[in-house]
Design a protein around this motif. Structure first.
Motif, PDB file in Angstrom:
ATOM      1  N   GLN A 184       0.843  -1.205   0.000  1.00  0.00           N
ATOM      2  CA  GLN A 184       0.000   0.000   0.000  1.00  0.00           C
ATOM      3  C   GLN A 184       0.881   1.258   0.000  1.00  0.00           C
ATOM      4  OE1 GLN A 184      -2.801  -0.445   3.203  1.00  0.00           O
ATOM      5  NE2 GLN A 184      -4.436   0.483   2.015  1.00  0.00           N
ATOM      6  N   THR A 237      -6.855  -5.296  -2.852  1.00  0.00           N
ATOM      7  CA  THR A 237      -7.958  -4.717  -3.642  1.00  0.00           C
ATOM      8  C   THR A 237      -9.241  -4.643  -2.810  1.00  0.00           C
ATOM      9  OG1 THR A 237      -6.914  -5.785  -5.535  1.00  0.00           O
ATOM     10  CG2 THR A 237      -9.121  -4.873  -5.890  1.00  0.00           C
ATOM     11  N   ASP A 265      -8.022  -2.776 -11.158  1.00  0.00           N
ATOM     12  CA  ASP A 265      -7.319  -2.399  -9.914  1.00  0.00           C
ATOM     13  C   ASP A 265      -6.619  -3.631  -9.345  1.00  0.00           C
ATOM     14  OD1 ASP A 265      -8.348   0.121 -10.152  1.00  0.00           O
ATOM     15  OD2 ASP A 265      -9.995  -0.198  -8.753  1.00  0.00           O
ATOM     16  N   ASN A 305      -2.727  -4.010  -8.713  1.00  0.00           N
ATOM     17  CA  ASN A 305      -2.197  -4.263  -7.371  1.00  0.00           C
ATOM     18  C   ASN A 305      -1.193  -5.407  -7.334  1.00  0.00           C
ATOM     19  OD1 ASN A 305      -3.404  -2.128  -6.132  1.00  0.00           O
ATOM     20  ND2 ASN A 305      -5.250  -3.262  -5.564  1.00  0.00           N
ATOM     21  N   GLU A 340      -8.912  -1.813  -0.342  1.00  0.00           N
ATOM     22  CA  GLU A 340      -9.074  -0.504  -0.994  1.00  0.00           C
ATOM     23  C   GLU A 340     -10.537  -0.190  -1.299  1.00  0.00           C
ATOM     24  OE1 GLU A 340      -5.010  -0.033  -3.639  1.00  0.00           O
ATOM     25  OE2 GLU A 340      -6.871  -0.619  -4.632  1.00  0.00           O
TER      26      GLU A 340
END
Ligand code: CP
Ligand code: NVA
Length: 313
Positions: A31, A148, A295, A299, A151
């Motif tokens: 992250q 993911t 995404d 990631n 997030e």
């Protein structure tokens, strides 16, 4: 010992080998890499001198490129080969290949069929071996999936994930990840199919796991009820020969507009990719507003960066 010291030099073969604390460290680091493209701390400042070998026995787009880009961004060099271009294809034993590569490189990223092959390389190498997918598990994907989910939902607890598709490597890593982090998982598969027993055992009985449930059902509608995350995957994986039989068996397990509506309205749609539109999902779903598949793919790169910088010495 600090978590980051516990990880240095460790093989990354399956998420079952790591504590929640260690996996949280890797997730936080990923992250951080995503937020701040080049965080330089003591753990990564020596990496520009490091090299990794990459052997892929199966095809790959995301894993190969995400590892190579991650290595390059860390200042490391990666060297990619397939077994057919190596002496492995002429019968050179794994133990010789492993010991030689160990003298050149600081780690090996391996995509292979059998988890035992990964273990064989790990046994013969002092430097870390990283699992880039085996038939049993896909731990890098499992961690990118957690990142993911975090997030998009803001948390890794109090969540229901429904998995629909081949009960194979990706499913297994999700089962392990969900049980470790306390996410309830429901797997929808036709009668007669099942995830691996050792993974079911880990997900239900491991002392490492947090409070969470595992449901395996042939009823897609039941499995999708209350889902915060709908995760689908191909009905047939790399190496499978029974493609037509699988397509037939899984036909009623497609995620389309109607079946997606069985989940919560705010549910996100995930897929490890590559995917087959018209089989496990429709174009409308994968391209729709609930889909977070790009995404998820992005990631992978931050996770690979975090794994390389944590495990390579
Ligand atoms: N999800 C994944 O591992 O994709 P690749 O097979 O393209 O690496
Ligand atoms: N189940 C798939 C995953 C691909 C990333 C396979 O092994 O083919």
């Amino acid at each position: 010992m600090q978590v980051k010291d516990q990880l240095k030099g460790r093989d990354f073969l399956t998420l079952m080998d790591f504590s929640i604390e260690e996996l949280t460290y890797i997730l936080d680091l990923a992250q951080n890499f995503k937020k701040n493209k080049n965080p330089m701390d003591d753990s990564i400042k020596d990496l520009p001198l490091r090299t990794i070998a990459m052997i892929f026995e199966k095809q790959s787009t995301r894993t190969r490129f995400s590892f190579q880009v991650a290595a390059a961004q860390l200042g490391m060099q990666s060297f990619f080969a397939t077994p057919d271009s190596m002496q492995l294809s002429r019968g050179e034993p794994i133990k010789d290949t492993a010991r030689v590569l160990d003298r050149y490189c600081d780690g090996l990223v391996l995509r292979t069929f059998s988890q035992k092959t990964l273990e064989q390389y790990a046994l013969n190498m002092k430097n870390p071996v990283i699992n880039a997918l085996s038939d049993l598990t896909h731990p890098c994907q499992g961690l990118a999936d957690l990142l993911t989910i975090k997030e998009h939902t803001g948390r890794l607890h109090n969540l229901n994930l429904t998995y629909v598709g081949d009960p194979w490597n990706v499913c297994h890593s999700l089962m392990i990840a969900c049980s470790l982090f306390g996410i309830n998982i429901s797997i929808a598969i036709p009668k007669g199919w099942s995830p691996d027993e050792t993974i079911i055992d880990f997900s239900t009985k491991s002392a490492q796991k947090q409070e969470s449930s595992l449901q395996i059902t042939s009823n897609l509608k039941d499995a999708l009820k209350e889902a915060d995350i709908v995760y689908t995957n191909t009905f047939h994986s790399m190496g499978h020969k029974d493609i037509e039989e699988r397509k037939k068996a899984f036909k009623l397990y497609q995620i389309n507009k109607k079946t997606l509506s069985y989940a919560k309205e705010a549910a996100i749609f995930m897929h490890c990719l590559p995917g087959y539109r018209g089989e496990e999902m429709t174009d409308e779903v994968i391209e729709g507003s609930q889909s977070v598949v790009l995404d998820q793919a992005e990631n992978r790169m931050y996770i690979e960066k975090a794994i390389l910088s944590s495990c390579v010495k």
